[in-house]
Design a protein around this motif. Structure first.
Motif, PDB file in Angstrom:
ATOM      1  N   GLY A  92       0.815  -1.224   0.000  1.00  9.15           N
ATOM      2  CA  GLY A  92       0.000   0.000   0.000  1.00  9.15           C
ATOM      3  C   GLY A  92       0.842   1.263   0.000  1.00  9.15           C
ATOM      4  N   SER A  93       0.283   2.319   0.573  1.00  8.70           N
ATOM      5  CA  SER A  93       0.958   3.613   0.584  1.00  8.70           C
ATOM      6  C   SER A  93       0.467   4.457   1.759  1.00  8.70           C
ATOM      7  N   HIS A  94       1.208   5.494   2.048  1.00 14.64           N
ATOM      8  CA  HIS A  94       0.812   6.501   3.034  1.00 14.64           C
ATOM      9  C   HIS A  94       1.017   7.860   2.391  1.00 14.64           C
ATOM     10  N   HIS A  95       0.188   8.830   2.787  1.00 11.27           N
ATOM     11  CA  HIS A  95       0.386  10.181   2.271  1.00 11.27           C
ATOM     12  C   HIS A  95       0.045  11.209   3.349  1.00 11.27           C
ATOM     13  N   GLY A  96       0.521  12.423   3.135  1.00 12.37           N
ATOM     14  CA  GLY A  96       0.271  13.476   4.116  1.00 12.37           C
ATOM     15  C   GLY A  96       0.861  14.797   3.673  1.00 12.37           C
ATOM     16  N   THR A  97       1.186  15.631   4.642  1.00 13.83           N
ATOM     17  CA  THR A  97       1.645  16.993   4.348  1.00 13.83           C
ATOM     18  C   THR A  97       2.864  17.359   5.191  1.00 13.83           C
ATOM     19  N   ILE A  98       3.548  18.400   4.737  1.00 13.75           N
ATOM     20  CA  ILE A  98       4.625  19.058   5.488  1.00 13.75           C
ATOM     21  C   ILE A  98       4.390  20.556   5.326  1.00 13.75           C
ATOM     22  N   LYS A  99       4.594  21.327   6.393  1.00 10.72           N
ATOM     23  CA  LYS A  99       4.360  22.763   6.302  1.00 10.72           C
ATOM     24  C   LYS A  99       5.584  23.506   5.775  1.00 10.72           C
ATOM     25  N   LEU A 100       5.298  24.502   4.938  1.00 15.79           N
ATOM     26  CA  LEU A 100       6.348  25.395   4.457  1.00 15.79           C
ATOM     27  C   LEU A 100       6.673  26.383   5.568  1.00 15.79           C
ATOM     28  N   GLY A 156      14.977  32.771  -9.698  1.00 15.85           N
ATOM     29  CA  GLY A 156      15.639  32.355  -8.469  1.00 15.85           C
ATOM     30  C   GLY A 156      14.647  32.213  -7.334  1.00 15.85           C
ATOM     31  N   GLY A 157      15.187  31.881  -6.190  1.00 16.83           N
ATOM     32  CA  GLY A 157      14.362  31.734  -4.998  1.00 16.83           C
ATOM     33  C   GLY A 157      14.739  30.499  -4.210  1.00 16.83           C
ATOM     34  N   SER A 158      14.154  30.371  -3.030  1.00 17.68           N
ATOM     35  CA  SER A 158      14.390  29.196  -2.201  1.00 17.68           C
ATOM     36  C   SER A 158      13.217  28.986  -1.256  1.00 17.68           C
ATOM     37  N   PHE A 159      13.060  27.746  -0.823  1.00 21.42           N
ATOM     38  CA  PHE A 159      11.955  27.380   0.058  1.00 21.42           C
ATOM     39  C   PHE A 159      12.466  26.450   1.149  1.00 21.42           C
ATOM     40  N   ILE A 160      11.990  26.659   2.367  1.00 18.12           N
ATOM     41  CA  ILE A 160      12.384  25.837   3.508  1.00 18.12           C
ATOM     42  C   ILE A 160      11.149  25.183   4.106  1.00 18.12           C
ATOM     43  N   ALA A 161      11.196  23.852   4.252  1.00 15.73           N
ATOM     44  CA  ALA A 161      10.094  23.099   4.859  1.00 15.73           C
ATOM     45  C   ALA A 161      10.476  22.721   6.283  1.00 15.73           C
ATOM     46  N   ASN A 162       9.499  22.807   7.185  1.00 12.12           N
ATOM     47  CA  ASN A 162       9.699  22.443   8.589  1.00 12.12           C
ATOM     48  C   ASN A 162       9.397  20.960   8.758  1.00 12.12           C
TER      49      ASN A 162
END
Length: 194
Positions: A47-55, A69-75
Protein backbone atom coordinates in the motif's frame (compact mmCIF):
# COMPACT_ATOMS: atom_id res chain seq x y z
CA UNK A 1 27.55 75.34 -21.33
CA UNK A 2 23.78 75.15 -21.82
CA UNK A 3 24.22 72.24 -24.22
CA UNK A 4 26.30 70.39 -21.63
CA UNK A 5 23.65 70.93 -18.92
CA UNK A 6 20.90 69.84 -21.32
CA UNK A 7 22.90 66.71 -22.21
CA UNK A 8 23.32 65.89 -18.48
CA UNK A 9 19.59 66.34 -17.83
CA UNK A 10 18.61 64.18 -20.82
CA UNK A 11 21.15 61.50 -19.90
CA UNK A 12 19.89 61.48 -16.28
CA UNK A 13 16.27 61.09 -17.43
CA UNK A 14 17.19 58.21 -19.75
CA UNK A 15 19.18 56.48 -17.02
CA UNK A 16 16.32 56.96 -14.53
CA UNK A 17 13.81 55.64 -17.04
CA UNK A 18 15.98 52.58 -17.68
CA UNK A 19 16.35 51.94 -13.94
CA UNK A 20 12.58 52.23 -13.35
CA UNK A 21 11.92 49.93 -16.31
CA UNK A 22 14.34 47.32 -14.96
CA UNK A 23 12.82 47.57 -11.49
CA UNK A 24 9.39 46.86 -12.96
CA UNK A 25 10.67 43.86 -14.89
CA UNK A 26 12.23 42.27 -11.80
CA UNK A 27 10.19 41.40 -8.73
CA UNK A 28 10.74 39.59 -5.45
CA UNK A 29 7.95 37.69 -3.73
CA UNK A 30 7.68 36.23 -0.22
CA UNK A 31 5.92 32.91 0.31
CA UNK A 32 2.56 33.05 2.07
CA UNK A 33 3.13 29.97 4.22
CA UNK A 34 -0.49 29.77 5.39
CA UNK A 35 -1.65 29.44 1.77
CA UNK A 36 1.10 27.09 0.55
CA UNK A 37 1.12 23.29 0.69
CA UNK A 38 3.60 20.44 0.42
CA UNK A 39 2.09 16.98 -0.15
CA UNK A 40 4.00 13.70 0.11
CA UNK A 41 3.23 10.05 -0.66
CA UNK A 42 5.33 6.99 0.12
CA UNK A 43 4.93 3.44 -1.19
CA UNK A 44 5.40 -0.15 -0.03
CA UNK A 45 4.29 -3.43 -1.69
CA UNK A 46 1.14 -3.60 0.44
CA UNK A 47 0.00 0.00 0.00
CA UNK A 48 0.96 3.61 0.58
CA UNK A 49 0.81 6.50 3.03
CA UNK A 50 0.39 10.18 2.27
CA UNK A 51 0.27 13.48 4.12
CA UNK A 52 1.65 16.99 4.35
CA UNK A 53 4.62 19.06 5.49
CA UNK A 54 4.36 22.76 6.30
CA UNK A 55 6.35 25.40 4.46
CA UNK A 56 8.39 27.43 6.96
CA UNK A 57 9.55 30.22 4.64
CA UNK A 58 10.33 31.01 1.05
CA UNK A 59 11.03 33.61 -1.59
CA UNK A 60 10.63 33.74 -5.34
CA UNK A 61 12.37 35.96 -7.88
CA UNK A 62 10.62 36.77 -11.15
CA UNK A 63 11.76 38.64 -14.25
CA UNK A 64 9.51 39.22 -17.28
CA UNK A 65 7.20 36.42 -16.15
CA UNK A 66 10.04 33.92 -15.71
CA UNK A 67 11.34 32.39 -12.47
CA UNK A 68 14.96 33.45 -12.04
CA UNK A 69 15.64 32.35 -8.47
CA UNK A 70 14.36 31.73 -5.00
CA UNK A 71 14.39 29.20 -2.20
CA UNK A 72 11.96 27.38 0.06
CA UNK A 73 12.38 25.84 3.51
CA UNK A 74 10.09 23.10 4.86
CA UNK A 75 9.70 22.44 8.59
CA UNK A 76 10.26 18.69 8.92
CA UNK A 77 8.82 18.59 12.43
CA UNK A 78 5.40 19.28 10.87
CA UNK A 79 5.22 15.99 8.93
CA UNK A 80 1.61 14.77 9.08
CA UNK A 81 0.03 11.50 8.02
CA UNK A 82 -3.34 11.99 6.34
CA UNK A 83 -4.57 8.87 8.12
CA UNK A 84 -3.83 10.44 11.49
CA UNK A 85 -1.25 7.87 12.62
CA UNK A 86 0.83 9.47 15.38
CA UNK A 87 3.02 6.35 15.38
CA UNK A 88 3.87 6.79 11.68
CA UNK A 89 4.54 10.50 12.19
CA UNK A 90 6.96 9.76 15.05
CA UNK A 91 8.69 7.13 12.92
CA UNK A 92 9.11 9.48 9.95
CA UNK A 93 10.65 12.07 12.29
CA UNK A 94 13.03 9.51 13.85
CA UNK A 95 16.56 8.73 12.70
CA UNK A 96 15.15 5.75 10.74
CA UNK A 97 13.86 8.33 8.26
CA UNK A 98 14.40 12.11 8.35
CA UNK A 99 16.09 12.48 11.77
CA UNK A 100 14.23 15.69 12.56
CA UNK A 101 16.09 16.16 15.86
CA UNK A 102 19.30 16.67 13.87
CA UNK A 103 17.85 18.05 10.61
CA UNK A 104 14.80 20.15 11.45
CA UNK A 105 14.37 21.57 7.94
CA UNK A 106 14.88 20.70 4.31
CA UNK A 107 15.54 23.25 1.60
CA UNK A 108 14.98 23.68 -2.11
CA UNK A 109 17.03 26.37 -3.85
CA UNK A 110 16.07 27.31 -7.42
CA UNK A 111 19.00 27.40 -9.82
CA UNK A 112 17.09 27.97 -13.07
CA UNK A 113 13.98 27.48 -15.16
CA UNK A 114 13.26 26.98 -18.84
CA UNK A 115 10.33 26.36 -21.16
CA UNK A 116 10.30 22.83 -22.60
CA UNK A 117 7.43 21.76 -24.88
CA UNK A 118 5.34 24.65 -23.59
CA UNK A 119 5.90 23.78 -19.91
CA UNK A 120 7.96 25.62 -17.32
CA UNK A 121 10.59 23.22 -15.98
CA UNK A 122 12.20 24.18 -12.70
CA UNK A 123 15.69 23.07 -11.66
CA UNK A 124 17.12 23.39 -8.19
CA UNK A 125 19.12 21.91 -5.35
CA UNK A 126 17.22 19.90 -2.73
CA UNK A 127 18.88 19.47 0.66
CA UNK A 128 17.60 16.72 2.97
CA UNK A 129 19.55 15.49 6.02
CA UNK A 130 22.45 17.75 5.02
CA UNK A 131 22.80 16.13 1.58
CA UNK A 132 22.17 18.18 -1.57
CA UNK A 133 21.02 16.78 -4.91
CA UNK A 134 19.74 18.44 -8.07
CA UNK A 135 16.05 17.98 -8.97
CA UNK A 136 14.10 19.01 -12.08
CA UNK A 137 10.31 19.03 -12.39
CA UNK A 138 7.50 20.80 -14.29
CA UNK A 139 5.52 23.64 -12.71
CA UNK A 140 2.66 25.96 -13.59
CA UNK A 141 3.40 29.61 -12.79
CA UNK A 142 0.63 32.21 -12.59
CA UNK A 143 1.42 35.89 -12.00
CA UNK A 144 -1.48 38.18 -11.07
CA UNK A 145 -1.10 41.70 -9.69
CA UNK A 146 1.04 41.30 -6.55
CA UNK A 147 0.75 37.50 -6.29
CA UNK A 148 2.54 34.56 -7.90
CA UNK A 149 1.41 30.96 -7.59
CA UNK A 150 3.77 28.09 -8.36
CA UNK A 151 2.13 24.67 -8.61
CA UNK A 152 4.26 21.63 -9.38
CA UNK A 153 3.27 18.45 -11.06
CA UNK A 154 3.82 15.44 -8.83
CA UNK A 155 7.52 14.55 -8.94
CA UNK A 156 9.61 11.87 -7.28
CA UNK A 157 12.50 12.06 -4.85
CA UNK A 158 14.82 9.11 -4.24
CA UNK A 159 15.22 8.97 -0.45
CA UNK A 160 18.26 6.68 -0.69
CA UNK A 161 20.21 9.54 -2.27
CA UNK A 162 19.64 11.46 0.97
CA UNK A 163 20.73 8.60 3.25
CA UNK A 164 17.18 7.69 4.35
CA UNK A 165 17.88 4.00 4.86
CA UNK A 166 14.91 2.38 6.61
CA UNK A 167 13.81 -0.77 4.72
CA UNK A 168 15.52 0.45 1.54
CA UNK A 169 16.76 -2.17 -0.92
CA UNK A 170 19.69 0.14 -1.65
CA UNK A 171 21.07 -0.53 1.82
CA UNK A 172 19.59 -3.94 2.74
CA UNK A 173 19.41 -6.99 0.45
CA UNK A 174 17.40 -9.37 2.65
CA UNK A 175 14.10 -7.49 2.88
CA UNK A 176 12.13 -9.66 0.40
CA UNK A 177 8.65 -8.07 0.27
CA UNK A 178 9.11 -6.08 3.49
CA UNK A 179 10.69 -3.08 1.84
CA UNK A 180 9.65 0.54 1.37
CA UNK A 181 10.22 2.01 -2.06
CA UNK A 182 13.05 4.50 -2.37
CA UNK A 183 11.02 6.88 -4.52
CA UNK A 184 8.40 9.00 -2.81
CA UNK A 185 6.12 11.61 -4.37
CA UNK A 186 6.12 15.33 -3.69
CA UNK A 187 3.70 17.93 -4.94
CA UNK A 188 3.94 21.58 -3.96
CA UNK A 189 1.67 24.58 -4.35
CA UNK A 190 3.30 27.86 -3.35
CA UNK A 191 1.57 31.23 -3.09
CA UNK A 192 3.92 34.21 -2.86
CA UNK A 193 3.21 37.93 -2.52
CA UNK A 194 5.19 41.15 -3.08
Amino acid sequence: MKITKLFIVVFTLIAFSFTVSNAQEKANYTADTSNSTINWKGYKPTGSHHGTIKLESGELEMEKGKITGGSFIANMSTIKDAGGSAKLERHLKSDDFFDVAAFSTCKFEITGSEIIDGKTVLTGDMTIKGITKQLTFPVIVTEKADTVTLTSETFQVNRAEFNVKYKSKTFFNNLKEKFIKNEFDLQVAITAVK
